[in-house]
Every structure is written in structure tokens, then in C-alpha cells.
Design a protein around this motif. Structure first.
Motif, PDB file in Angstrom:
ATOM      1  N   TRP A  13      -1.114   0.968  -5.800  1.00  0.00           N
ATOM      2  CA  TRP A  13      -1.289   2.327  -5.280  1.00  0.00           C
ATOM      3  C   TRP A  13      -2.764   2.630  -5.047  1.00  0.00           C
ATOM      4  CZ3 TRP A  13       2.363   4.965  -3.037  1.00  0.00           C
ATOM      5  CH2 TRP A  13       3.694   4.702  -3.375  1.00  0.00           C
ATOM      6  N   TYR A  54       8.862  -5.112 -10.611  1.00  0.00           N
ATOM      7  CA  TYR A  54       8.906  -4.145  -9.517  1.00  0.00           C
ATOM      8  C   TYR A  54       7.818  -4.374  -8.478  1.00  0.00           C
ATOM      9  CZ  TYR A  54       5.226  -2.252 -12.497  1.00  0.00           C
ATOM     10  OH  TYR A  54       4.089  -2.110 -13.262  1.00  0.00           O
ATOM     11  N   GLY A  57       8.775  -4.753  -4.573  1.00  0.00           N
ATOM     12  CA  GLY A  57       9.396  -3.527  -4.073  1.00  0.00           C
ATOM     13  C   GLY A  57       8.397  -2.389  -3.987  1.00  0.00           C
ATOM     14  N   ALA A  58       7.550  -2.274  -5.004  1.00  0.00           N
ATOM     15  CA  ALA A  58       6.523  -1.223  -5.000  1.00  0.00           C
ATOM     16  C   ALA A  58       5.548  -1.438  -3.851  1.00  0.00           C
ATOM     17  CB  ALA A  58       5.777  -1.205  -6.331  1.00  0.00           C
ATOM     18  N   ASN A  59       5.164  -2.686  -3.631  1.00  0.00           N
ATOM     19  CA  ASN A  59       4.219  -2.972  -2.553  1.00  0.00           C
ATOM     20  C   ASN A  59       4.785  -2.600  -1.187  1.00  0.00           C
ATOM     21  OD1 ASN A  59       2.444  -3.926  -4.443  1.00  0.00           O
ATOM     22  ND2 ASN A  59       2.749  -6.088  -3.969  1.00  0.00           N
ATOM     23  N   ALA A  60       6.076  -2.863  -0.995  1.00  0.00           N
ATOM     24  CA  ALA A  60       6.718  -2.510   0.270  1.00  0.00           C
ATOM     25  C   ALA A  60       6.661  -0.997   0.485  1.00  0.00           C
ATOM     26  CB  ALA A  60       8.159  -3.000   0.279  1.00  0.00           C
ATOM     27  N   LYS A  61       6.882  -0.250  -0.581  1.00  0.00           N
ATOM     28  CA  LYS A  61       6.838   1.214  -0.487  1.00  0.00           C
ATOM     29  C   LYS A  61       5.415   1.691  -0.213  1.00  0.00           C
ATOM     30  CE  LYS A  61       8.197   5.427  -2.938  1.00  0.00           C
ATOM     31  NZ  LYS A  61       8.706   5.994  -4.196  1.00  0.00           N
ATOM     32  N   ILE A  62       4.448   1.079  -0.888  1.00  0.00           N
ATOM     33  CA  ILE A  62       3.040   1.441  -0.691  1.00  0.00           C
ATOM     34  C   ILE A  62       2.623   1.179   0.756  1.00  0.00           C
ATOM     35  CG2 ILE A  62       0.651   0.835  -1.318  1.00  0.00           C
ATOM     36  CD1 ILE A  62       1.883   0.095  -4.148  1.00  0.00           C
ATOM     37  N   GLU A  64       4.541   1.052   3.368  1.00  0.00           N
ATOM     38  CA  GLU A  64       5.250   1.984   4.247  1.00  0.00           C
ATOM     39  C   GLU A  64       4.576   3.357   4.251  1.00  0.00           C
ATOM     40  OE1 GLU A  64       9.584   4.270   4.384  1.00  0.00           O
ATOM     41  OE2 GLU A  64       9.365   2.460   3.172  1.00  0.00           O
ATOM     42  N   LEU A  65       4.164   3.815   3.060  1.00  0.00           N
ATOM     43  CA  LEU A  65       3.601   5.157   2.931  1.00  0.00           C
ATOM     44  C   LEU A  65       2.150   5.242   3.381  1.00  0.00           C
ATOM     45  CD1 LEU A  65       4.909   6.620  -0.450  1.00  0.00           C
ATOM     46  CD2 LEU A  65       5.153   7.621   1.811  1.00  0.00           C
ATOM     47  N   HIS A 189      -0.951   9.209  -4.313  1.00  0.00           N
ATOM     48  CA  HIS A 189      -0.941   9.071  -2.854  1.00  0.00           C
ATOM     49  C   HIS A 189      -1.307  10.394  -2.216  1.00  0.00           C
ATOM     50  CE1 HIS A 189       0.181   8.324   1.236  1.00  0.00           C
ATOM     51  NE2 HIS A 189       1.213   9.144   1.189  1.00  0.00           N
TER      52      HIS A 189
END
Length: 205
Positions: A13, A54, A57-62, A64-65, A189
Motif C-alpha cells: 500500500w 494475501y 491478492g492484495a497487490n492486485a487490489k493495490i 487496480e486502485l 489510500h
């Protein structure tokens, strides 16, 4: 007033916040930015990355955002799960770079995260800081010596204590500090416009 950015070089993050941090710093040249390493993976948390299931999965979300890049070299580095994220070593490296160019702490923090998350370089390896220093036009020998020397450990511990004294419990956290006033302006974020709105609120009498 100044900004204090508390992050961890091994925090995805924080990597995702790099663009916002750079933009805020460029928009507000009048605000000094102190960069502090928080110490996310120290002591008993210094374990192989496979124990943090995690991560991908967390990296994919980071990504994306925030639009943050996670490079192929990084994916290869962590693929077998044995890589150990050592935040004390990362804090020593940042401290060594920061010492070489105090006014460029934001740029150097971003570069350190890029070295890991894009270029797949270990933040425990002196060669990583040599490369970052050379790319930034700094004295690479001095940076590596500071990373490996006792002053690096002292600086890392001082950062961890500073983070705790500011009451930071998660990374990244961006604080506005004015005398005794400590106000969070971003956590986790945020984009630069959101940070600007927080700063404007603080500056309104």
C-alpha cells in the motif's frame, strides 16, 4: 507546518501511495516532507513471504486502485515464497540514502520501493542501494557504507521510535505536523486532491 510520511518499503500500500506522495510534494514545495520508516516486518514478523498468503491478492487490489506497477522481476523474486521481507534492513537503506540527500527523501523512498516492487531487488542487499544511489547521482560508496555501518542501525531504530511516538499504527500514513499539532491527512489510500482538501481544512483559521 511540515508533512511526515510514515511508510514501510515492504508495504504494498505504501508502494501504491508513491504517486500521490510525489504529486503532493510537487504541489507543495513550501512544505518540507520528513520520511520515516515504520518497521512493518521486524522481529517475529520477519518470515518467508509465503506466510503472508494475501500478498498477490492484495497487490492486485493495490494496482487496480492506485495504478501501481508490480513488475515481472518482483513476481519472480517472490514466486517460491521463500523471500524474507526485513524492514530493518530496508529502513537502514532508506536512512543511508536520506543521509546522502536529505532534501530528496521523497524521491529516494519512491525509488527504493520501485527497486523492490518493479525491479525485484532485495532491500537487504547492499547492491540495491548502490544502484539506487548511482541512479540518483549520489555517492554510492558512502551510501553502502552507511547502510552496512552502525549508524544505519541507529537510524533505523530512531525511525521506528519516531513512528511509534507519532501514534502511527498502519502504513502508509501521511501526517501534517505543526508544533504540537499532529493531524492525519491520508492513511492507506488517497489521491493528491484528497490530500489537498485535508490540508486546506487544516489551514483554514
Amino acid at each position: 507546518m511540515k508533512l511526515v510520511y510514515v511508510f514501510d518499503a515492504y508495504c504494498g500500500w505504501s508502494h501504491g501511495f508513491s504517486g500521490t506522495l510525489s504529486e503532493v510534494a510537487s504541489r507543495h514545495p513550501e512544505l518540507p516532507v520528513e520520511v520515516v520508516s515504520g518497521g512493518l516486518f521486524t522481529g517475529s514478523r520477519r518470515v518467508p513471504i509465503r506466510e503472508f498468503g494475501y500478498v498477490q491478492g492484495a497487490n492486485a487490489k493495490i494496482a487496480e486502485l492506485t495504478g501501481a506497477e508490480f513488475g515481472e522481476a518482483y513476481e519472480r523474486l517472490i514466486a517460491d515464497g521463500s523471500f524474507v521481507m526485513d524492514s530493518e534492513a530496508a529502513a537502514r537503506g532508506l536512512a543511508a540514502l536520506r543521509q546522502a540527500a536529505p532534501a530528496r527523501a521523497v524521491e529516494l523512498a519512491v525509488a527504493v520501493q520501485r527497486a523492490f516492487y518493479v525491479d525485484g531487488l532485495s532491500l537487504s542487499d547492499p547492491a540495491t542501494y548502490r544502484k539506487v544511489a548511482e541512479d540518483a547521482g549520489l555517492d554510492a560508496d558512502a551510501v553502502v557504507a552507511a547502510f552496512e555501518g552502525a549508524e544505519g542501525r541507529v537510524a533505523a531504530e530512531a525511525d521506528f521510535h519516531r513512528s511509534a511516538s507519532l501514534g502511527v499504527t498502519g502504513f502508509p500514513t501521511l501526517l501534517a505536523v505543526d508544533g504540537d499539532l499532529i493531524a492525519p491527512v491520508a492513511h492507506g489510500h488517497a489521491n493528491a486532491d484528497e490530500v489537498d482538501r485535508q490540508l486546506a481544512t487544516l489551514r483554514t483559521p
